[in-house]
Design an enzyme around this catalytic site. Structure first.
Site, PDB file in Angstrom:
ATOM      1  N   GLN A 161       1.245  -0.839   0.053  1.00 15.45           N
ATOM      2  CA  GLN A 161      -0.157   0.139   0.536  1.00 15.45           C
ATOM      3  C   GLN A 161       1.342   1.300  -0.154  1.00 15.45           C
ATOM      4  O   GLN A 161       0.411   2.585  -1.069  1.00 15.45           O
ATOM      5  CB  GLN A 161      -1.178   0.261   1.521  1.00 15.45           C
TER       6      GLN A 161
ATOM      7  N   ASP B 160      -7.168   6.204   7.483  1.00 16.83           N
ATOM      8  CA  ASP B 160      -7.871   5.086   7.472  1.00 16.83           C
ATOM      9  C   ASP B 160      -9.289   4.589   7.679  1.00 16.83           C
ATOM     10  O   ASP B 160      -9.041   5.387   8.795  1.00 16.83           O
ATOM     11  CB  ASP B 160      -6.713   4.154   7.355  1.00 16.83           C
TER      12      ASP B 160
ATOM     13  N   CYS C 178      -6.137   4.616   1.667  1.00 15.23           N
ATOM     14  CA  CYS C 178      -6.465   3.425   1.388  1.00 15.23           C
ATOM     15  C   CYS C 178      -7.656   2.228   0.949  1.00 15.23           C
ATOM     16  O   CYS C 178      -6.859   1.816   0.110  1.00 15.23           O
ATOM     17  CB  CYS C 178      -4.972   2.705   1.696  1.00 15.23           C
TER      18      CYS C 178
ATOM     19  N   ARG D  53      -2.112   0.065  -6.972  1.00 16.78           N
ATOM     20  CA  ARG D  53      -0.955  -0.653  -6.290  1.00 16.78           C
ATOM     21  C   ARG D  53      -0.826  -1.735  -7.684  1.00 16.78           C
ATOM     22  O   ARG D  53      -0.129  -2.662  -7.181  1.00 16.78           O
ATOM     23  CB  ARG D  53      -2.441  -1.715  -5.931  1.00 16.78           C
TER      24      ARG D  53
HETATM   25  N1   CP Z   1      -6.474  -1.707   0.811  1.00 16.30           N
HETATM   26  C1   CP Z   1      -5.943  -2.574   0.536  1.00 16.30           C
HETATM   27  O1   CP Z   1      -4.766  -3.239   1.265  1.00 16.30           O
HETATM   28  O2   CP Z   1      -7.709  -3.179   0.538  1.00 16.30           O
HETATM   29  P1   CP Z   1      -8.181  -4.466   0.612  1.00 16.30           P
HETATM   30  O3   CP Z   1      -7.927  -4.849   1.293  1.00 16.30           O
HETATM   31  O4   CP Z   1      -9.489  -4.335  -0.443  1.00 16.30           O
HETATM   32  O5   CP Z   1      -7.085  -5.342  -0.350  1.00 16.30           O
END
Ligand code: CP
Length: 302
Positions: A133, A221, A261, A289
């Site tokens: 991330q 987050d 994220c 990503r």
């Molecule tokens: N940001 C992230 O890792 O998303 P997921 O949990 O959907 O993989």
């Protein structure tokens, strides 16, 4: 480069610059339909102890676009879920696949996998870090603000695993991170002290307005990570003063961007108005990503 990518500090500053440059090239090539099968006949085993949208889809699509293949593995369907040792699973998987990506509850498990694997292991999120991330976040900040050196990031909310990778990344990027968390949800003292010793630029406060003042990036987050569902009401109450809304954004620099994220609880940690605004880099952050992980996979496997 190290065999594994378990922490954002498993790469050097130079390797980070190269990964971002490669990811940008892959992103441009993808726009015009160019896909070079540099990972033909390679397979990525993906173990998910927890749910995922972005990590699963981006790694699986990435491997496909690089000419390889990805296997989604639910530990409940593997002997791992019936008690087979991690070290035995790691040794056996090393005989079948080319790399392992693991999303695990405990960072110890990720380390154990890496220790007993002959092949690269990638941390797809653990309770300590989310380095993939952070790679995408750094790429996104570069795209929107054209640099990372001297960039001031305000992290608002839970001092969690994503926050830890962000703190450590300042050692590589020259960014500065100011974290505003309720004191009981601040990043662990030992993580902050260790990061400061290694040269991180990090400060921890409790007032979100102090963190947001003159920030180039406001980042947040979820307040409720996977496994914390029973604490919803308590956490909502504690974190509500840490909501990223228009008022908080007005304290940042003009032109500041907002990042998350995902997945987001809209109108809890971030309002609709902010996540859907012109200052939201959230969707590029999610897209990146794919590109940065493709660059990482090539670096580890080609
Ligand atoms: N940001 C992230 O890792 O998303 P997921 O949990 O959907 O993989």
């Amino acid at each position: 480069m190290n065999k594994d990518f378990l922490s954002i500090l498993d790469i050097s500053r130079e390797e980070l610059i190269n990964l971002i440059a490669h990811a940008r090239k892959l992103k441009e090539e993808r726009k015009v339909g160019v896909h070079t099968p540099v990972l033909a006949h390679k397979t990525l085993g993906m173990i998910f102890e927890k749910s995922s949208t972005r990590t699963r889809i981006s790694f699986e699509t990435g491997m496909y676009e690089l000419g390889g293949h990805a296997l989604f593995l639910n530990p409940k369907d593997m002997q791992l879920g019936r008690g087979e040792a991690i070290r035995d699973t790691a040794r056996v998987m090393s005989r079948f696949v080319s790399a392992i990506m693991i999303r695990a509850s405990r960072h110890d498990e990720v380390i154990e996998f890496a220790t007993h694997s002959d092949i690269p292991v990638i941390n797809g999120l653990s309770d300590r870090e989310h380095p993939c991330q952070t790679l995408a976040d750094i790429m996104t900040i570069n795209e929107w603000l054209f640099r990372t050196e001297g960039i001031r990031v305000a992290w608002i909310g839970d001092g969690n695993n994503v926050c830890t990778s962000l703190i450590l990344s300042t050692i590589l990027t020259g960014m500065e991170v100011i974290i505003a968390s309720p004191s009981e949800f601040a990043p662990k003292n030992e993580i902050v002290s260790e990061a400061l010793r290694m040269g991180a630029k990090v400060r921890v406060v409790t007032d979100p307005g102090v963190a947001a003042a003159d920030a180039d990036v406001i980042m947040t987050d979820t307040w409720i990570s996977m496994g914390q569902e029973e604490e919803v009401e308590q956490r909502k109450k504690i974190f509500m003063p840490y909501q990223v809304n228009s008022d908080l954004m007005s304290k940042a620099k003009p032109g500041a961007i907002v990042m998350h994220c995902l997945p987001a609880h809209r109108n809890w940690e971030i309002t609709d108005e902010v996540i859907d605004s012109k200052r939201s880099a959230v969707w590029d952050q999610a897209e990146n990503r794919l590109h940065i992980q493709k660059a990482l996979l090539v670096r580890l496997l080609a």
